[in-house]
Design an enzyme around this catalytic site. Structure first.
Site, short mmCIF file in Angstrom:
data_model
loop_
_atom_site.label_atom_id
_atom_site.label_comp_id
_atom_site.label_asym_id
_atom_site.label_seq_id
_atom_site.Cartn_x
_atom_site.Cartn_y
_atom_site.Cartn_z
N LYS A 31 0.83 -1.21 0.00
CA LYS A 31 0.00 0.00 0.00
C LYS A 31 0.87 1.27 0.00
O LYS A 31 2.09 1.17 -0.03
CB LYS A 31 -0.95 -0.05 1.21
C1 PLP Z 1 -5.32 -4.26 1.38
C2 PLP Z 1 -6.78 -4.16 1.42
C3 PLP Z 1 -7.53 -4.52 2.55
C4 PLP Z 1 -6.94 -5.22 3.74
O1 PLP Z 1 -5.83 -4.65 4.29
P1 PLP Z 1 -4.79 -5.54 5.13
O2 PLP Z 1 -3.95 -4.50 5.80
O3 PLP Z 1 -4.04 -6.37 4.16
O4 PLP Z 1 -5.57 -6.35 6.09
C5 PLP Z 1 -8.89 -4.29 2.54
N1 PLP Z 1 -9.50 -3.76 1.47
C6 PLP Z 1 -8.83 -3.45 0.35
C7 PLP Z 1 -9.58 -2.86 -0.80
C8 PLP Z 1 -7.46 -3.65 0.29
O5 PLP Z 1 -6.80 -3.36 -0.84
#
Ligand code: PLP
Length: 407
Positions: free
Chosen positions: A184
């Site tokens: 991210k």
């Molecule tokens: C990455 C992501 C999540 C979950 O995040 P984590 O930190 O991996 O638990 C939820 N929704 C979307 C759209 C994502 O891209």
């Protein structure tokens, strides 16, 4: 010579980030200390809201948000079909039922008119997902939520730093969720956060992340007391000081990360403009896209090959391309648990057949960007002679440099 695969995403941790984490390792608080508060306040200030609650992942953040608004057995929550499974799973954790709504085929974002169709007396909330990093149509969604008397939650795991009509994502919904997973925008190793302007919801989420206790270790230390009450059922969803220090250091670099993501996206846009074999999802007026992902839509009728074949060719050529996402209700679990009929969201299904995610991350070198462009053109437009391809690519590069210089 075999070149390394260019991944679709990758974190960028520098010496400054490492030093921030090491400092915490030498301190008194490895978890539930001052860095948590510091990181929460910094994110809240960045997005322009009152409160932020750090948790152990974006998924935990979604779960905390669903608990805070009181989603329980029998409740329905509307989610887009085109998202990561975690968006819908958070509803299921609470015993609720995710109701899948279709997308706008041009932007690939949750379509407000489709949300409206799915509202029932049991609807508790809608979760908007800023797919790929483009903010949803929050004016329309807020209006629908207000009229229906339901909560608007934003899954902004793709869109930290994005803007909608001059406002940062984070300040557009009742609750907004971020992820700090390594792919991210910024990372804390694993981590997540919920931001809100509602102090009561924030207080509930602080309890929820800490077993449902009415105070945390840091508070009790400051107040000189040992006593705590468990007032409801919660989890251990805490984010450590170690992680928050890394997150804090990464947050300082976010403007630089965003600028580079946008620059690479602009390069791709120019390089692929007019290539008949692919289309780009539309970016609406008045938004600033955060480009977590660079997604293309293959025009399959042009090449006569399917997405999976093209995917294999691109992978074989060294591009770590990916597909985001199989519509959630088509996963085995959702099929058996909720028996959702195939084709409930035909536009998401049609988009899924054509989707590909190209490599995009802030640490991408010029050579890597250039290689992605060359390989994509080569595989999607085999008719183009190599020399021509090189020229097109150089022209796109010059154009991007000119655009950047003008800014
Ligand atoms: C990455 C992501 C999540 C979950 O995040 P984590 O930190 O991996 O638990 C939820 N929704 C979307 C759209 C994502 O891209």
């Amino acid at each position: 010579m075999k070149q390394k695969v260019i991944p679709y995403g990758r974190p960028w941790v520098d010496e400054q980030d490492v030093a921030a984490a090491v400092e915490v390792l030498h301190s008194e608080w490895l978890t539930t200390g001052p860095k948590v508060v510091e990181f929460e306040q910094a994110v809240a200030a960045y997005v322009g809201v009152q409160a932020a609650v750090a948790v152990s992942s974006g998924t935990a953040a979604l779960h905390a948000a669903m608990d805070a608004i009181g989603v329980k057995a029998g409740d329905e929550v509307i989610v887009p079909a085109l998202t990561f499974v975690a968006t819908a799973n958070a509803v299921v954790y609470q015993g609720g039922r995710p109701v899948f709504a279709d997308i706008d085929p041009e932007t690939l974002l949750l379509a407000p008119e489709e949300v409206e169709k799915k509202i029932s007396p049991r609807t508790k909330a809608v979760i908007a997902v800023d797919y790929a990093g483009q903010p949803c149509d929050y004016d329309a969604l807020r209006d629908i939520a207000r009229r229906a008397g339901i909560f608007l939650v934003a899954d902004a795991c793709h869109s930290l730093g994005a803007e909608y009509h001059g406002r940062r994502v984070g300040s557009l919904a009742d609750l907004t969720v971020f992820s700090f997973h390594p792919v991210k925008h910024i990372t804390s190793g694993e981590g997540g956060m919920v931001v809100t302007d509602d102090p009561e919801l924030a207080a509930r989420m602080r309890r929820f992340r800490n077993h449902g206790l009415d105070s945390d270790h840091h508070q009790r230390f400051r107040e000189g007391t040992w006593r705590y009450e468990m007032v409801e059922l919660g989890y251990n969803y805490r984010l450590s000081d170690l992680q928050c220090a890394l997150g804090m250091s990464q947050l300082r670099r976010l403007p630089e990360f965003l600028a580079r993501r946008r620059e690479v996206a602009r390069r791709y846009d120019l390089a692929f403009e007019g290539l008949p074999a692919l289309s780009r999802p539309r970016v609406r007026e008045g938004v600033s896209h955060a480009y977590h992902l660079y997604v293309i839509l293959l025009n399959l009728e042009v090449g006569g090959r399917g997405r999976d074949e093209i995917f294999q060719d691109l992978r074989a050529a060294g591009l770590g391309v990916n597909v985001h996402y199989l519509p959630v209700y088509r996963h085995t679990y959702y099929q058996s648990r909720f028996a959702i009929p195939g084709g409930v969201c035909p536009l998401a299904e049609a988009a899924y057949e054509r989707l590909l995610t190209l490599p995009l991350y802030p640490a991408m070198s010029e050579a890597e960007v250039e290689r992605v462009i060359m390989i994509v053109r080569e595989i999607l437009d085999p008719g183009l002679a190599p020399a021509q391809r090189y020229l097109v690519s150089l022209t796109a590069h010059d154009e991007a440099m000119r655009v950047c210089a003008e800014k």
